[in-house]
Design a protein around this motif. Structure first.
Motif, PDB file in Angstrom:
ATOM      1  N   GLY A   9      -5.165  26.794 -47.174  1.00 15.37           N
ATOM      2  CA  GLY A   9      -5.442  25.732 -46.210  1.00 15.37           C
ATOM      3  C   GLY A   9      -6.801  25.921 -45.560  1.00 15.37           C
ATOM      4  N   SER A  10      -7.328  24.819 -45.025  1.00 13.20           N
ATOM      5  CA  SER A  10      -8.614  24.889 -44.325  1.00 13.20           C
ATOM      6  C   SER A  10      -8.391  25.222 -42.851  1.00 13.20           C
ATOM      7  N   ASP A  11      -9.189  26.097 -42.301  1.00 13.00           N
ATOM      8  CA  ASP A  11      -9.187  26.413 -40.859  1.00 13.00           C
ATOM      9  C   ASP A  11     -10.495  25.890 -40.284  1.00 13.00           C
ATOM     10  N   SER A  12     -10.392  24.832 -39.479  1.00 14.78           N
ATOM     11  CA  SER A  12     -11.607  24.190 -38.954  1.00 14.78           C
ATOM     12  C   SER A  12     -12.490  25.161 -38.180  1.00 14.78           C
ATOM     13  N   GLY A  15     -12.449  30.943 -39.262  1.00 16.01           N
ATOM     14  CA  GLY A  15     -12.111  32.376 -39.245  1.00 16.01           C
ATOM     15  C   GLY A  15     -11.048  32.773 -40.253  1.00 16.01           C
ATOM     16  N   ALA A  16     -10.184  31.819 -40.607  1.00 18.98           N
ATOM     17  CA  ALA A  16      -9.071  32.138 -41.524  1.00 18.98           C
ATOM     18  C   ALA A  16      -9.106  31.143 -42.679  1.00 18.98           C
ATOM     19  N   GLY A  17      -8.005  31.108 -43.448  1.00 18.70           N
ATOM     20  CA  GLY A  17      -7.862  30.108 -44.500  1.00 18.70           C
ATOM     21  C   GLY A  17      -8.998  30.126 -45.508  1.00 18.70           C
ATOM     22  N   ILE A  18      -9.226  28.954 -46.099  1.00 17.03           N
ATOM     23  CA  ILE A  18     -10.229  28.784 -47.151  1.00 17.03           C
ATOM     24  C   ILE A  18     -11.605  29.307 -46.721  1.00 17.03           C
ATOM     25  N   LEU A  39      -5.230  20.603 -44.557  1.00 20.99           N
ATOM     26  CA  LEU A  39      -6.273  20.742 -43.542  1.00 20.99           C
ATOM     27  C   LEU A  39      -5.563  21.136 -42.252  1.00 20.99           C
ATOM     28  N   THR A  40      -6.128  22.079 -41.512  1.00 22.33           N
ATOM     29  CA  THR A  40      -5.586  22.333 -40.177  1.00 22.33           C
ATOM     30  C   THR A  40      -6.686  22.086 -39.153  1.00 22.33           C
ATOM     31  N   ALA A  41      -6.290  21.512 -38.013  1.00 18.70           N
ATOM     32  CA  ALA A  41      -7.178  21.444 -36.846  1.00 18.70           C
ATOM     33  C   ALA A  41      -6.811  22.678 -36.041  1.00 18.70           C
ATOM     34  N   GLN A  42      -7.720  23.627 -35.986  1.00 16.69           N
ATOM     35  CA  GLN A  42      -7.351  24.970 -35.500  1.00 16.69           C
ATOM     36  C   GLN A  42      -8.572  25.611 -34.852  1.00 16.69           C
ATOM     37  N   ASN A  43      -8.310  26.459 -33.862  1.00 15.72           N
ATOM     38  CA  ASN A  43      -9.398  27.303 -33.347  1.00 15.72           C
ATOM     39  C   ASN A  43      -8.822  28.663 -32.998  1.00 15.72           C
ATOM     40  N   PRO A 104       1.723  35.774 -48.359  1.00 10.80           N
ATOM     41  CA  PRO A 104       2.822  34.863 -47.982  1.00 10.80           C
ATOM     42  C   PRO A 104       2.674  34.409 -46.525  1.00 10.80           C
ATOM     43  N   VAL A 105       1.672  33.547 -46.297  1.00  5.55           N
ATOM     44  CA  VAL A 105       1.321  33.119 -44.930  1.00  5.55           C
ATOM     45  C   VAL A 105       2.479  32.341 -44.305  1.00  5.55           C
ATOM     46  N   MET A 106       2.935  32.789 -43.166  1.00  2.30           N
ATOM     47  CA  MET A 106       4.028  32.083 -42.479  1.00  2.30           C
ATOM     48  C   MET A 106       3.601  31.572 -41.117  1.00  2.30           C
ATOM     49  N   ALA A 107       2.707  32.300 -40.430  1.00  2.00           N
ATOM     50  CA  ALA A 107       2.269  31.870 -39.093  1.00  2.00           C
ATOM     51  C   ALA A 107       0.816  32.268 -38.897  1.00  2.00           C
ATOM     52  N   ALA A 108       0.116  31.535 -38.021  1.00  2.00           N
ATOM     53  CA  ALA A 108      -1.256  31.904 -37.676  1.00  2.00           C
ATOM     54  C   ALA A 108      -1.220  33.073 -36.697  1.00  2.00           C
ATOM     55  N   THR A 109      -2.341  33.766 -36.548  1.00  2.00           N
ATOM     56  CA  THR A 109      -2.424  34.878 -35.583  1.00  2.00           C
ATOM     57  C   THR A 109      -1.991  34.386 -34.198  1.00  2.00           C
ATOM     58  N   SER A 110      -2.283  33.107 -33.908  1.00  2.00           N
ATOM     59  CA  SER A 110      -1.920  32.526 -32.609  1.00  2.00           C
ATOM     60  C   SER A 110      -0.423  32.235 -32.492  1.00  2.00           C
ATOM     61  N   THR A 204      -8.853  39.363 -34.347  1.00  2.00           N
ATOM     62  CA  THR A 204      -8.261  39.642 -35.662  1.00  2.00           C
ATOM     63  C   THR A 204      -7.849  38.360 -36.375  1.00  2.00           C
ATOM     64  N   HIS A 205      -8.421  37.236 -35.974  1.00  2.00           N
ATOM     65  CA  HIS A 205      -8.094  35.951 -36.607  1.00  2.00           C
ATOM     66  C   HIS A 205      -8.568  35.990 -38.075  1.00  2.00           C
ATOM     67  N   GLY A 206      -7.630  35.839 -38.999  1.00  2.00           N
ATOM     68  CA  GLY A 206      -8.012  35.773 -40.409  1.00  2.00           C
ATOM     69  C   GLY A 206      -8.066  37.115 -41.125  1.00  2.00           C
ATOM     70  N   THR A 207      -7.521  38.163 -40.520  1.00  2.00           N
ATOM     71  CA  THR A 207      -7.555  39.475 -41.204  1.00  2.00           C
ATOM     72  C   THR A 207      -6.753  39.442 -42.507  1.00  2.00           C
ATOM     73  N   GLY A 208      -5.594  38.774 -42.472  1.00  2.00           N
ATOM     74  CA  GLY A 208      -4.748  38.729 -43.675  1.00  2.00           C
ATOM     75  C   GLY A 208      -5.424  37.960 -44.804  1.00  2.00           C
ATOM     76  N   CYS A 209      -6.064  36.821 -44.450  1.00  2.00           N
ATOM     77  CA  CYS A 209      -6.763  36.006 -45.460  1.00  2.00           C
ATOM     78  C   CYS A 209      -7.901  36.832 -46.073  1.00  2.00           C
ATOM     79  N   THR A 210      -8.619  37.519 -45.211  1.00  2.00           N
ATOM     80  CA  THR A 210      -9.778  38.301 -45.655  1.00  2.00           C
ATOM     81  C   THR A 210      -9.341  39.439 -46.583  1.00  2.00           C
TER      82      THR A 210
HETATM   83  C1  LIG Z   1      -5.349  27.644 -42.799  1.00  2.00           C
HETATM   84  C2  LIG Z   1      -4.851  28.979 -42.381  1.00  2.00           C
HETATM   85  N1  LIG Z   1      -4.396  29.835 -43.321  1.00  2.00           N
HETATM   86  C3  LIG Z   1      -3.936  31.060 -42.959  1.00  2.00           C
HETATM   87  C4  LIG Z   1      -3.929  31.459 -41.639  1.00  2.00           C
HETATM   88  C5  LIG Z   1      -3.385  32.831 -41.268  1.00  2.00           C
HETATM   89  O1  LIG Z   1      -4.197  33.562 -40.499  1.00  2.00           O
HETATM   90  C6  LIG Z   1      -4.426  30.538 -40.683  1.00  2.00           C
HETATM   91  N2  LIG Z   1      -4.462  30.847 -39.365  1.00  2.00           N
HETATM   92  N3  LIG Z   1      -4.880  29.322 -41.080  1.00  2.00           N
END
Ligand SMILES: Cc1ncc(CO)c(N)n1
Ligand SMILES: Nc1ncnc2c1ncn2[C@@H]1O[C@H](COP(=O)(O)OP(=O)(O)OP(=O)(O)O)[C@@H](O)[C@H]1O
Length: 268
Positions: A9-12, A15-18, A39-43, A104-110, A204-210
């Motif tokens: 997914g995209s993280d606007s 920091g995370a995602g694509i 697409l996610t609207a996210q910060n 196996p992404v289930m939740a965002a860091t937030s 630590t936003h996006g550590t798992g994706c990275t």
């Molecule tokens: C799009 C997206 N993928 C994965 C994560 C997990 O950090 C996130 N916050 N957002």
């Protein structure tokens, strides 16, 4: 040049995602491609909206990539619905894709939920058997294994159970542990720890994706799984230590710490 595909997914907020995946793959010396699932609207403070692509559009993206520039590795991140998970599994089987890293992404860091409850079963049945390695954090490993994890022995037990149920290697990440950030790899009946000093940061936003993208990049370059995990662990530790501090919440990492190209090296 070796190539890698991120299906995520995209993280606007970048920091995370694509966005994390493309930065990580680039810094790890592979040509990065993407197939968006949502697409996610996210910060740094949270996720305010999610818009999924249709299964047909996801298939079109995956087909466009595989029929032209075949990826040497595939990383799978956020996939919210059963239909999208089935589409990915079907296309990866059709192309006999190799070097598949499933985060196996289930939740965002937030804390925001990124997968529908009913899709978790589909993820287990369809994606884990295709994975070269699956990279759950501790809460995800509890859900995949059905076991509660209290300590490092619990991480080993959960990893063994997931590995035996779905016939894949398992990297249980220790970012959510109260102690050091030690990750446990269970592969071919052997457990191996990748130790990491806990870095004092809330960014630590996006550590798992990275981490999962760095593993995929190193597999694409021809490193074996254990070496790929070690190189990815070194990469994440250095990116966290670079101490970027952006946003009002759990901020992103700085990927531009390695201008020497050390992490971009290919296997001998
Ligand atoms: C799009 C997206 N993928 C994965 C994560 C997990 O950090 C996130 N916050 N957002
Ligand atoms: N404070 C920290 N110091 C050092 N390493 C860390 C820290 N936090 C996480 N890590 C490392 O980052 C990697 C990702 O682990 P983590 O358990 O945080 O993943 P995650 O929860 O899936 O990430 P995300 O926040 O993207 O959802 C692991 O290698 C973990 O050990």
């Amino acid at each position: 040049m070796r190539t890698a595909l991120s299906i995520a997914g995209s993280d606007s907020s970048g920091g995370a995602g694509i966005q994390a995946d493309l930065k990580t793959m680039t810094m790890n010396g592979v040509f990065a491609m993407s197939a968006l699932t949502a697409l996610t609207a996210q910060n740094t403070t949270g996720v305010t909206a999610v818009m999924e692509v249709t299964p047909q559009f996801l298939q079109n993206q995956i087909d466009a990539v595989f029929e032209d520039i075949r990826p040497d590795a595939v990383k799978i991140g956020m996939v919210a619905s059963s239909e999208l998970i089935r589409t990915i599994a079907q296309r990866l089987r059709a192309y006999e894709a190799a070097n598949i890293v499933v985060d196996p992404v289930m939740a965002a860091t937030s804390g925001a939920r990124l997968i529908k409850e009913e899709a978790i079963e589909t993820l287990k049945e369809e994606l884990l058997p295709l994975a070269t390695v699956v990279t759950p954090n501790i809460p995800e490993a509890e859900i995949l294994s059905g076991e509660t994890i209290h300590n490092e022995d619990g991480m080993v037990a959960a990893a063994i159970k997931i590995s035996e149920m779905y016939h894949c290697a398992v990297l249980c990440k220790g970012g959510h542990s109260v102690n050091d950030a030690n990750d446990l790899l269970y592969v071919d009946g052997k457990a191996r720890w990748f130790t990491g000093r806990r870095i004092a940061t809330s960014n630590t936003h996006g550590t798992g994706c990275t981490l999962s993208s760095a593993i995929a990049s190193n597999l694409a370059k021809g490193f074996d799984l254990e070496t790929s995990v070690q190189r990815a662990k070194d990469y994440i530790s250095r990116a966290l230590s670079a101490n970027l501090d952006l946003g009002k919440g759990s901020g992103p990492m700085n990927h531009a710490f390695d201008l020497s190209g050390e992490f971009a090296k290919e296997a001998e």
